[in-house]
Design a protein around this motif. Structure first.
Motif, PDB file in Angstrom:
ATOM      1  N   PRO A  74       0.814  -1.220   0.000  1.00 53.36           N
ATOM      2  CA  PRO A  74       0.000   0.000   0.000  1.00 53.36           C
ATOM      3  C   PRO A  74       0.848   1.271   0.000  1.00 53.36           C
ATOM      4  N   VAL A  75       1.958   1.243   0.745  1.00 52.39           N
ATOM      5  CA  VAL A  75       2.830   2.415   0.774  1.00 52.39           C
ATOM      6  C   VAL A  75       3.474   2.626  -0.587  1.00 52.39           C
ATOM      7  N   MET A  76       3.915   1.525  -1.223  1.00 50.94           N
ATOM      8  CA  MET A  76       4.519   1.635  -2.548  1.00 50.94           C
ATOM      9  C   MET A  76       3.521   2.175  -3.557  1.00 50.94           C
ATOM     10  N   ALA A  77       2.295   1.702  -3.472  1.00 49.77           N
ATOM     11  CA  ALA A  77       1.272   2.194  -4.398  1.00 49.77           C
ATOM     12  C   ALA A  77       1.024   3.682  -4.183  1.00 49.77           C
ATOM     13  N   ALA A  78       0.973   4.082  -2.899  1.00 49.23           N
ATOM     14  CA  ALA A  78       0.756   5.494  -2.602  1.00 49.23           C
ATOM     15  C   ALA A  78       1.924   6.340  -3.097  1.00 49.23           C
ATOM     16  N   GLN A  79       3.155   5.865  -2.884  1.00 53.47           N
ATOM     17  CA  GLN A  79       4.318   6.620  -3.314  1.00 53.47           C
ATOM     18  C   GLN A  79       4.469   6.617  -4.836  1.00 53.47           C
TER      19      GLN A  79
ATOM     20  N   LEU B 131      -5.996   3.715   3.640  1.00 57.04           N
ATOM     21  CA  LEU B 131      -6.608   5.027   3.450  1.00 57.04           C
ATOM     22  C   LEU B 131      -5.608   6.048   2.905  1.00 57.04           C
ATOM     23  N   PRO B 132      -4.364   6.115   3.452  1.00 56.57           N
ATOM     24  CA  PRO B 132      -3.393   7.020   2.836  1.00 56.57           C
ATOM     25  C   PRO B 132      -3.136   6.708   1.363  1.00 56.57           C
ATOM     26  N   MET B 133      -3.107   5.404   1.024  1.00 55.10           N
ATOM     27  CA  MET B 133      -2.914   5.030  -0.368  1.00 55.10           C
ATOM     28  C   MET B 133      -4.069   5.551  -1.221  1.00 55.10           C
ATOM     29  N   THR B 134      -5.290   5.360  -0.739  1.00 54.22           N
ATOM     30  CA  THR B 134      -6.465   5.835  -1.468  1.00 54.22           C
ATOM     31  C   THR B 134      -6.416   7.338  -1.655  1.00 54.22           C
TER      32      THR B 134
ATOM     33  N   LYS C 152      13.569  13.003 -11.327  1.00 46.85           N
ATOM     34  CA  LYS C 152      12.191  12.593 -11.632  1.00 46.85           C
ATOM     35  C   LYS C 152      12.112  11.072 -11.661  1.00 46.85           C
ATOM     36  N   TRP C 153      13.043  10.431 -12.371  1.00 43.27           N
ATOM     37  CA  TRP C 153      13.038   8.973 -12.459  1.00 43.27           C
ATOM     38  C   TRP C 153      13.474   8.333 -11.148  1.00 43.27           C
ATOM     39  N   GLN C 154      14.387   8.986 -10.429  1.00 52.29           N
ATOM     40  CA  GLN C 154      14.811   8.432  -9.147  1.00 52.29           C
ATOM     41  C   GLN C 154      13.619   8.302  -8.208  1.00 52.29           C
ATOM     42  N   THR C 155      12.763   9.316  -8.200  1.00 52.27           N
ATOM     43  CA  THR C 155      11.569   9.265  -7.358  1.00 52.27           C
ATOM     44  C   THR C 155      10.754   8.023  -7.662  1.00 52.27           C
ATOM     45  N   PHE C 156      10.660   7.684  -8.936  1.00 55.42           N
ATOM     46  CA  PHE C 156       9.880   6.522  -9.352  1.00 55.42           C
ATOM     47  C   PHE C 156      10.554   5.223  -8.934  1.00 55.42           C
ATOM     48  N   PHE C 157      11.859   5.116  -9.186  1.00 53.88           N
ATOM     49  CA  PHE C 157      12.567   3.868  -8.910  1.00 53.88           C
ATOM     50  C   PHE C 157      12.851   3.657  -7.425  1.00 53.88           C
ATOM     51  N   PHE C 158      12.815   4.728  -6.654  1.00 50.76           N
ATOM     52  CA  PHE C 158      13.090   4.599  -5.221  1.00 50.76           C
ATOM     53  C   PHE C 158      11.835   4.307  -4.412  1.00 50.76           C
ATOM     54  N   ILE C 159      10.724   4.085  -5.073  1.00 47.30           N
ATOM     55  CA  ILE C 159       9.482   3.795  -4.356  1.00 47.30           C
ATOM     56  C   ILE C 159       9.618   2.579  -3.439  1.00 47.30           C
ATOM     57  N   PRO C 160      10.188   1.461  -3.890  1.00 48.23           N
ATOM     58  CA  PRO C 160      10.341   0.320  -2.971  1.00 48.23           C
ATOM     59  C   PRO C 160      11.176   0.661  -1.740  1.00 48.23           C
ATOM     60  N   LEU C 161      12.244   1.429  -1.938  1.00 48.90           N
ATOM     61  CA  LEU C 161      13.096   1.792  -0.809  1.00 48.90           C
ATOM     62  C   LEU C 161      12.365   2.729   0.141  1.00 48.90           C
ATOM     63  N   GLY C 162      11.623   3.676  -0.412  1.00 43.24           N
ATOM     64  CA  GLY C 162      10.844   4.575   0.430  1.00 43.24           C
ATOM     65  C   GLY C 162       9.794   3.834   1.232  1.00 43.24           C
ATOM     66  N   ALA C 163       9.186   2.819   0.616  1.00 40.43           N
ATOM     67  CA  ALA C 163       8.189   2.012   1.332  1.00 40.43           C
ATOM     68  C   ALA C 163       8.838   1.244   2.475  1.00 40.43           C
ATOM     69  N   LEU C 164      10.028   0.688   2.224  1.00 41.45           N
ATOM     70  CA  LEU C 164      10.739  -0.031   3.284  1.00 41.45           C
ATOM     71  C   LEU C 164      11.087   0.916   4.435  1.00 41.45           C
ATOM     72  N   GLN C 165      11.538   2.122   4.111  1.00 43.06           N
ATOM     73  CA  GLN C 165      11.849   3.096   5.154  1.00 43.06           C
ATOM     74  C   GLN C 165      10.618   3.391   6.004  1.00 43.06           C
ATOM     75  N   THR C 166       9.491   3.593   5.338  1.00 42.93           N
ATOM     76  CA  THR C 166       8.250   3.900   6.052  1.00 42.93           C
ATOM     77  C   THR C 166       7.821   2.747   6.942  1.00 42.93           C
ATOM     78  N   CYS C 167       7.946   1.527   6.431  1.00 44.74           N
ATOM     79  CA  CYS C 167       7.441   0.353   7.156  1.00 44.74           C
ATOM     80  C   CYS C 167       8.300  -0.035   8.348  1.00 44.74           C
ATOM     81  N   ILE C 168       9.621   0.046   8.201  1.00 48.50           N
ATOM     82  CA  ILE C 168      10.464  -0.493   9.271  1.00 48.50           C
ATOM     83  C   ILE C 168      10.557   0.430  10.474  1.00 48.50           C
ATOM     84  N   VAL C 169      10.257   1.725  10.318  1.00 50.38           N
ATOM     85  CA  VAL C 169      10.372   2.634  11.459  1.00 50.38           C
ATOM     86  C   VAL C 169       9.446   2.235  12.608  1.00 50.38           C
ATOM     87  N   PRO C 170       8.115   2.097  12.391  1.00 53.11           N
ATOM     88  CA  PRO C 170       7.271   1.673  13.515  1.00 53.11           C
ATOM     89  C   PRO C 170       7.572   0.247  13.976  1.00 53.11           C
TER      90      PRO C 170
END
Length: 444
Positions: free
Chosen positions: A23-28, A165-168, A276-294
């Motif tokens: 869901p985080v990857m989809a949102a990002q 909900l954030p993804m939506t 611009k492309w980095q933002t797209f390709f870094f989505i998996p990494l950004g999702a991992l960052q978001t998920c592992i913190v909590p």
């Protein structure tokens, strides 16, 4: 525990990642479309407008750093208090979020409105590009309240495991932006043809739409005024490393823009297209960052350092595999990626070589960017901030300046060398984790 809720203490790490990350990857992914779509349509209007977007991009990163970093501080503090069964303190932390979002937006909007003409002047010698920078920059920064509120409310929901909900919200916000872009940029359906101004208006309307969707469940009643200081101190003790990490992008990209401007405006454009492309390709990494913190913060609160380590190592594996796919794209289809935005032959010539070299940095970057969020989650803001400062202040711009002395082609080596050095420093810092008694990351 409610049915279907994730158990940070017992569920397998991969189960949590696969449940929380998509869901985080989809949102990002949708969030990435904001900048990509703006650039796609503006690139068909003028090359000057595309360069203007590249110049404004660092300020947009700073805005996101303040909004998301504050949200991460709230998210981490809430997860910590939930881990020690203090739900009232978690709710108080969430309640501070909305007034905090308003204050930081107001300050950011005022400062950006005032400095935008000066920022444009020091970024380019072209009067046409300067005018586009001021028009686009003032709109996306001054009317950014939707982004600030949405970022805070989203992190509050994510701290409770609510990723849907954030993804939506972000999907709907991006759809609004994508739909409005051609209408306002090109003047379709009888609307005025606004060019780059239309792209800016589309962006802020999309952000407001996303904020409205998460508002009901993300808004918490603010606590008594006397509760603010301790909560804000917790939020920024935990969130400052993320703010530094994100805002450092602003300053090092600005610095790299200044270095590349000594070669040509096309070189600046290439750097903007990469991000611009980095933002797209870094989505998996950004999702991992978001998920592992909590996940890490919860287990660290329970002094389960072994599980914290396990979460980090599994995140490294997942990040390396996913980022490896980005490397393949940058190595084998760089020309197609650049032509998506620009058909300028000089941009293509510079960009193909640059993308080849930058792509080599992706896998080590999966390591260098996961260490700071790990240290943030375990209440070690100094280590987290130190890694960010080393990467952006002591490596990126100085190495960029050094390699640029040998020519534009050598400049791009800055990326892989910076990530390798930062990863090595992160490993050295990590070796001592768990040897000492765990410290409380939040004042209770």
């Amino acid at each position: 525990m409610e049915k279907g809720q994730i158990d940070f203490a017992k569920d397998s790490v991969w189960k949590m990642i696969f449940r929380l990350a998509p869901p985080v990857m989809a949102a990002q992914l949708i969030q990435a479309l904001y900048n990509i779509v703006d650039s796609f349509f503006i690139g068909r209007c003028s090359e000057e407008g595309l360069t203007a977007l590249s110049i404004v991009y660092p300020l947009q990163l700073l805005m996101i750093a303040l909004a998301v970093g504050s949200g991460v501080g709230i998210n981490t503090a809430m997860a910590f208090f939930s881990g020690i069964k203090k739900k009232k303190r978690a709710a108080e932390t969430a309640g501070v979020g909305t007034p905090l979002a308003f204050v930081i937006w107001l300050l950011f909007a005022l400062i950006c409105y005032l400095i935008m003409p000066f920022y444009a002047r020091i970024s380019t010698d072209s009067e046409m590009i300067r005018a586009d920078v001021v028009r686009y920059g003032r709109i996306v920064c001054v009317f950014s309240f939707g982004l600030f509120f949405e970022s805070i409310w989203t992190k509050i929901l994510q701290s409770k495991g609510d990723m849907k909900l954030p993804m939506t919200a972000q999907i709907i916000g991006a759809i609004v932006n994508i739909a409005l872009d051609p209408l306002l940029i090109f003047g379709w359906l009888g609307l005025p043809k606004l060019g780059i101004t239309g792209a800016a208006i589309s962006t802020v309307i999309g952000q407001i739409a996303a904020a409205l969707i998460v508002m009901k469940r993300g808004f918490y009643k603010p606590p008594a005024l006397k509760k603010y200081w301790v909560n804000i101190r917790n939020i920024y003790r935990l969130g400052t490393p993320n703010i530094l990490m994100q805002s450092a992008y602003t300053f090092y990209i600005f610095g790299l823009n200044m270095i590349l401007a000594t070669f040509s405006d096309q070189a600046v454009t290439v750097l903007g297209l990469y991000y611009k492309w980095q933002t797209f390709f870094f989505i998996p990494l950004g999702a991992l960052q978001t998920c592992i913190v909590p996940m890490i913060s919860f287990n660290y609160a329970q002094q389960n350092t072994k599980r914290c380590r396990s979460i980090l190592w599994d995140a490294f594996i997942a990040g390396a595999v996913l980022m490896g796919m980005g490397t393949l794209c940058f190595l084998f289809i760089p020309s197609q990626m650049i032509r998506f935005f620009s058909h300028d032959s000089e941009v293509l010539r510079i960009g193909v070589h640059g993308f080849h070299i930058i792509g080599l940095s992706f896998v080590p970057m999966a390591v260098s960017l996961l260490f700071p969020v790990f240290f943030q989650a375990v209440g070690s803001p100094f280590k987290s901030s130190a890694l960010t400062v080393i990467r952006t202040v002591f490596l990126f711009v100085p190495l960029g300046w050094l390699f640029a002395r040998f020519g534009l082609y050598y400049f791009w080596l800055t990326y892989p060398i910076t990530e390798i050095i930062t990863s090595a420093v992160g490993f050295a810092m990590f070796r001592r984790f768990g040897r000492n008694k765990t410290k409380t990351p939040c004042k209770q």
